[in-house]
Design a protein around this motif. Sequence first.
Motif, PDB file in Angstrom:
ATOM      1  N   ALA A  50       0.832  -1.206   0.000  1.00 11.71           N
ATOM      2  CA  ALA A  50       0.000   0.000   0.000  1.00 11.71           C
ATOM      3  C   ALA A  50       0.865   1.254   0.000  1.00 11.71           C
ATOM      4  N   ARG A  51       1.909   1.273   0.807  1.00 15.40           N
ATOM      5  CA  ARG A  51       2.801   2.433   0.868  1.00 15.40           C
ATOM      6  C   ARG A  51       3.504   2.646  -0.479  1.00 15.40           C
ATOM      7  N   ILE A  52       3.900   1.557  -1.114  1.00 14.75           N
ATOM      8  CA  ILE A  52       4.543   1.649  -2.431  1.00 14.75           C
ATOM      9  C   ILE A  52       3.553   2.197  -3.455  1.00 14.75           C
ATOM     10  N   TYR A  53       2.321   1.702  -3.425  1.00 15.91           N
ATOM     11  CA  TYR A  53       1.285   2.164  -4.354  1.00 15.91           C
ATOM     12  C   TYR A  53       1.047   3.668  -4.186  1.00 15.91           C
ATOM     13  N   VAL A  54       0.886   4.120  -2.945  1.00 15.77           N
ATOM     14  CA  VAL A  54       0.651   5.542  -2.680  1.00 15.77           C
ATOM     15  C   VAL A  54       1.830   6.372  -3.184  1.00 15.77           C
ATOM     16  N   TYR A  55       3.042   5.922  -2.905  1.00 14.87           N
ATOM     17  CA  TYR A  55       4.231   6.653  -3.358  1.00 14.87           C
ATOM     18  C   TYR A  55       4.234   6.772  -4.885  1.00 14.87           C
ATOM     19  N   LEU A  56       3.934   5.676  -5.574  1.00 21.25           N
ATOM     20  CA  LEU A  56       3.944   5.697  -7.041  1.00 21.25           C
ATOM     21  C   LEU A  56       2.826   6.560  -7.614  1.00 21.25           C
TER      22      LEU A  56
END
Length: 180
Positions: A50-56
């Motif tokens: 989820a954190r990776i998705y938000v960052y991207l």
Amino acid sequence: MSEEPQPDEETDDPGSARERLEEGADKAVGEFDQGVVDLLAWLLDTETRARIYVYLRQHSESTSEEVAEGTGLYPSTVREALAELHEEDTVSRGKRESEGAGNNPYEYEAISPSELVSGAIGQVQNQLNAVFNLDDRLDRDSEGDDEGPVTISVTDADAEDADEAEESTDEDATAAAEDE
């Protein structure tokens, strides 16, 4: 001798009120952000993903190193999660163009939130229908179809707004024609 009441410094000081409002706003944003991450963690299986998705979503066309630096996650964890997300078509990747010879790392970009939700809808719908049809399944002792009382559809908010605007324009034109 009577004392004059002293003004309450905390309530009369405009700077103090502003600070309290800013603290409240920061807390609300933090809680909202955590709520979004929690929802995405449910959709994407882990908080890391989820954190990776938000960052991207905020920094498209980022490399795994940039994602690791921006999220504070270990580079090996980010690379593994990005590979899984790419395999599931949650992120796309392409080679970064660079001047000269050398390593051209992959750049990653996350799909839109509406695409992400649409992908999860089928799973949720099947699970809800399985629960609603539990009695039928238990009676038959075999798996039936997943057709059932639940149908979930997702529409793009922008497309829906455009459709409503078009309908409104059609209604206005009809009303104008009737007035003539």
